[in-house]
Scaffold this active site. Structure first.
Site, PDB file in Angstrom:
ATOM      1  CG  LEU A   1      -1.717  -1.273   1.479  1.00 14.29           C
ATOM      2  CD1 LEU A   1      -2.484  -1.183   2.791  1.00 14.29           C
ATOM      3  CD2 LEU A   1      -2.650  -1.538   0.308  1.00 14.29           C
ATOM      4  CB  ALA A   2       2.259   3.282  -2.586  1.00 15.47           C
TER       5      ALA A   2
ATOM      6  CB  SER B   1       7.740   9.538  -2.809  1.00 12.03           C
ATOM      7  OG  SER B   1       8.361   8.491  -2.098  1.00 12.03           O
TER       8      SER B   1
ATOM      9  CD  GLU C   1       9.270   3.747   2.086  1.00 21.88           C
ATOM     10  OE1 GLU C   1       9.406   4.672   2.912  1.00 21.88           O
ATOM     11  OE2 GLU C   1       8.649   3.900   1.017  1.00 21.88           O
TER      12      GLU C   1
ATOM     13  CE1 TYR D   1       8.628  11.785  -0.012  1.00 23.20           C
ATOM     14  CE2 TYR D   1       7.098  13.276   1.087  1.00 23.20           C
ATOM     15  CZ  TYR D   1       7.528  11.991   0.803  1.00 23.20           C
ATOM     16  OH  TYR D   1       6.865  10.908   1.337  1.00 23.20           O
TER      17      TYR D   1
END
Length: 167
Positions: free
Chosen positions: A19-20, A23, A90, A136
């Site tokens: 699950l994103a 970015s 991450e 970002y």
């Protein structure tokens, strides 16, 4: 499911669902980082909110529980190599940890809804609020536009950081 566990079936690697919300919504960035990852759908993580937190080196998106809040996510099918690349990106397990959850995924093509087991990266909650770089934020906005997510959630997260920091 055990954190970092990649299930296998009959000697074959099984795909996992990731699950994103930040970015990694940026498809170009994900294709570079995780070449075998594929977008399979979108979903909403209920009762979580977006926040910008981090360290002296930068502030990035994370999610934390908040009743009534919602975070839209892209759902990626990832293989073991993709997950290892994501772990490195991450800063797992030092900067972000993984949380397993069940979520209703709406398919990209079929729009069919399916319940899936998935994992998400969450920054350790003791990290301080911060202001992200414009670069970002732009990367995240690109992803939000791709998936037609409401950008006001990103702007609200920036406002909350500014308020918490007294800016």
């Amino acid at each position: 499911m055990v954190e970092g566990y990649s299930p296998r079936k009959e000697g074959k690697q099984m795909k996992r669902y990731y699950l994103a919300y930040g970015s990694n919504l940026n498809v170009t960035q994900m294709r570079f980082r995780c070449p075998t990852a594929r977008v399979v759908g979108t979903a909403v993580i209920e009762d979580y909110e977006l926040l910008f937190k981090g360290s002296k080196s930068g502030s990035y998106l994370t999610i934390e529980p908040k009743e009534g809040a919602k975070v839209p996510v892209a759902v990626w099918s990832v293989e073991e190599e993709d997950e290892a690349a994501l772990d490195r990106y991450e800063g797992f397990p030092t900067f972000y940890y993984k949380k397993e959850m069940q979520i209703v995924v709406t398919g990209i093509k079929s729009k069919k809804e399916r319940l899936r087991d998935a994992f998400v990266y969450i920054m350790h909650e003791d990290r301080p609020f911060g202001i992200p770089t414009w670069n970002y934020v732009q990367t995240c906005i690109t992803g939000y536009n791709t998936f037609k997510f409401d950008q006001s959630l990103l702007m609200n997260a920036i406002r909350k950081s500014r308020k918490e920091l007294g800016i």
